[in-house]
Design a protein around this motif. Structure first.
Motif, PDB file in Angstrom:
ATOM      1  N   UNK A  73      -2.848   1.516   6.143  1.00 43.92           N
ATOM      2  CA  UNK A  73      -2.884   2.189   7.441  1.00 43.92           C
ATOM      3  C   UNK A  73      -4.231   2.085   8.155  1.00 43.92           C
ATOM      4  N   UNK A  74      -5.243   1.546   7.476  1.00 44.84           N
ATOM      5  CA  UNK A  74      -6.528   1.331   8.132  1.00 44.84           C
ATOM      6  C   UNK A  74      -6.861  -0.157   8.232  1.00 44.84           C
ATOM      7  N   UNK A  75      -5.853  -1.006   8.034  1.00 48.57           N
ATOM      8  CA  UNK A  75      -6.040  -2.444   8.158  1.00 48.57           C
ATOM      9  C   UNK A  75      -5.864  -2.850   9.621  1.00 48.57           C
ATOM     10  N   UNK A  80      -2.546  -3.596  14.508  1.00 51.99           N
ATOM     11  CA  UNK A  80      -2.274  -4.395  15.707  1.00 51.99           C
ATOM     12  C   UNK A  80      -0.828  -4.893  15.693  1.00 51.99           C
ATOM     13  N   UNK A  81      -0.356  -5.310  14.540  1.00 51.53           N
ATOM     14  CA  UNK A  81       1.044  -5.749  14.357  1.00 51.53           C
ATOM     15  C   UNK A  81       2.006  -4.624  14.715  1.00 51.53           C
ATOM     16  N   UNK A  82       1.712  -3.422  14.244  1.00 50.02           N
ATOM     17  CA  UNK A  82       2.553  -2.256  14.544  1.00 50.02           C
ATOM     18  C   UNK A  82       2.506  -1.923  16.028  1.00 50.02           C
ATOM     19  N   UNK A  83       1.316  -2.003  16.612  1.00 46.75           N
ATOM     20  CA  UNK A  83       1.150  -1.695  18.034  1.00 46.75           C
ATOM     21  C   UNK A  83       1.951  -2.648  18.904  1.00 46.75           C
ATOM     22  N   UNK A  84       1.811  -3.953  18.651  1.00 45.96           N
ATOM     23  CA  UNK A  84       2.551  -4.948  19.438  1.00 45.96           C
ATOM     24  C   UNK A  84       4.051  -4.709  19.327  1.00 45.96           C
ATOM     25  N   UNK A  85       4.515  -4.468  18.107  1.00 46.67           N
ATOM     26  CA  UNK A  85       5.948  -4.293  17.868  1.00 46.67           C
ATOM     27  C   UNK A  85       6.516  -3.111  18.633  1.00 46.67           C
ATOM     28  N   UNK A 150       2.319 -11.307  10.100  1.00 48.06           N
ATOM     29  CA  UNK A 150       0.946 -11.138   9.625  1.00 48.06           C
ATOM     30  C   UNK A 150       0.573 -12.268   8.667  1.00 48.06           C
ATOM     31  N   UNK A 151      -0.729 -12.463   8.475  1.00 46.42           N
ATOM     32  CA  UNK A 151      -1.177 -13.408   7.451  1.00 46.42           C
ATOM     33  C   UNK A 151      -0.737 -12.872   6.090  1.00 46.42           C
ATOM     34  N   UNK A 152      -0.396 -13.762   5.177  1.00 43.71           N
ATOM     35  CA  UNK A 152       0.053 -13.316   3.862  1.00 43.71           C
ATOM     36  C   UNK A 152       1.468 -12.781   3.860  1.00 43.71           C
TER      37      UNK A 152
END
Length: 289
Positions: A73-75, A80-85, A150-152
């Motif tokens: 949750x601090x990554x 950013x992925x969550x925000x865009x979605x 996301x990467x990975x």
């Protein structure tokens, strides 16, 4: 996911298949109508959840299972992925409510499902988004085709971390112009990012967009309209599946001619191998001892 889908009324065979193709962000379904076949909000929400997980860095999921939720949750990339979605899903949902008079829950579910499916490059569909009005609703999905997971993760596309790094660097470049003597490094997850990495990211994105443009041009020269060509090029390069316009979720790539099929096959291969892996083979330096 297999257990949850089975509890939702999906057969065990279908649950296994859809779980594999969800976590691999492959998007193939045992049904011609994809997930729309089941007409089940429960099944759609379950698949939304696991598509979102599949588009997340699996290292972060590993830490989350170990109870180290702070790392998740601090990554910066995950946030950013969550925000865009969710911002994209909210904008589209509001459009569906206002312009198409859909019920709030269905508008949000259809929007969230398609946004998560596209950004994670899974490619499942529950509705024909080309019927959405106004057209900017599906244009948002088209733009998300370039973002990727996301990467990975198992997602394709440019990847969230690269998009985020470019945006951060662009913002900091404005600060550097105002303060030319200041040393303002790009920081990500509390760590400084070297100029070499920024250059590599920018080169990757430029190559990605150039290949997208070349693919779109080849497809237009072979009879596709510009919208369909751009959608097919972006979709195949990102390993997504459905495109836009004549190659939207209600159609297939079967009617395309041989040159178009070969072009899209090459784009899928390039996109899955992260561009540089393939492109480096065509450089003279690679063949020197």
């Amino acid at each position: 996911e297999i257990l949850l889908l089975t509890l939702g009324g999906m057969s065990l065979f279908d649950s296994i298949n859809h779980s594999f193709t969800t976590m691999a962000t492959g998007g193939y379904s045992t049904k011609q109508a994809s997930i729309a076949y089941y007409n089940s909000p429960y099944i759609q929400y379950v698949i939304i959840l696991f598509m979102f997980i599949a588009g997340t860095n699996f290292s972060l999921i590993f830490y989350a299972f170990k109870g180290q939720l702070r790392k998740l949750f601090f990554n910066n990339e995950f946030l950013f992925y969550t925000l865009i979605t969710f911002v994209s899903a909210l904008i589209i949902a509001l459009g569906l409510i206002v312009y198409m008079d859909l019920p709030v829950e269905k508008a949000f579910r259809d929007s969230l499902f398609q946004v998560v499916s596209i950004i994670t490059t899974t490619g499942f569909v529950t509705t024909d988004y080309m019927l959405w009005i106004p057209s900017y609703l599906w244009v948002i999905l088209f733009l998300l085709m370039f973002v990727g997971g996301s990467s990975g993760s198992t997602g394709g596309g440019i990847k969230v971390v690269r998009i985020h790094l470019i945006l951060r660097n662009s913002y900091l470049e404005l600060k550097r112009l105002i303060n030319p003597n200041a040393v303002i490094p790009v920081r990500y997850n509390g760590q400084g990012v070297s100029n070499g990495i920024i250059t590599n990211v920018m080169a990757f994105v430029i190559f990605y967009l150039l290949i997208f443009i070349v693919g779109s041009m080849i497809l237009t020269f072979n009879g596709l309209d510009l919208d369909s060509a751009m959608g097919a090029s972006a979709s195949c390069l990102g390993n997504i599946g459905p495109g836009i316009n004549k190659l939207g979720p209600a159609y297939t790539y079967a009617p395309l001619n041989d040159i178009s099929i070969w072009t899209l096959s090459a784009l899928m291969l390039l996109g899955r191998l992260e561009l540089f892996t393939v492109l480096i083979i065509f450089t003279p330096a690679f063949w020197k001892k």
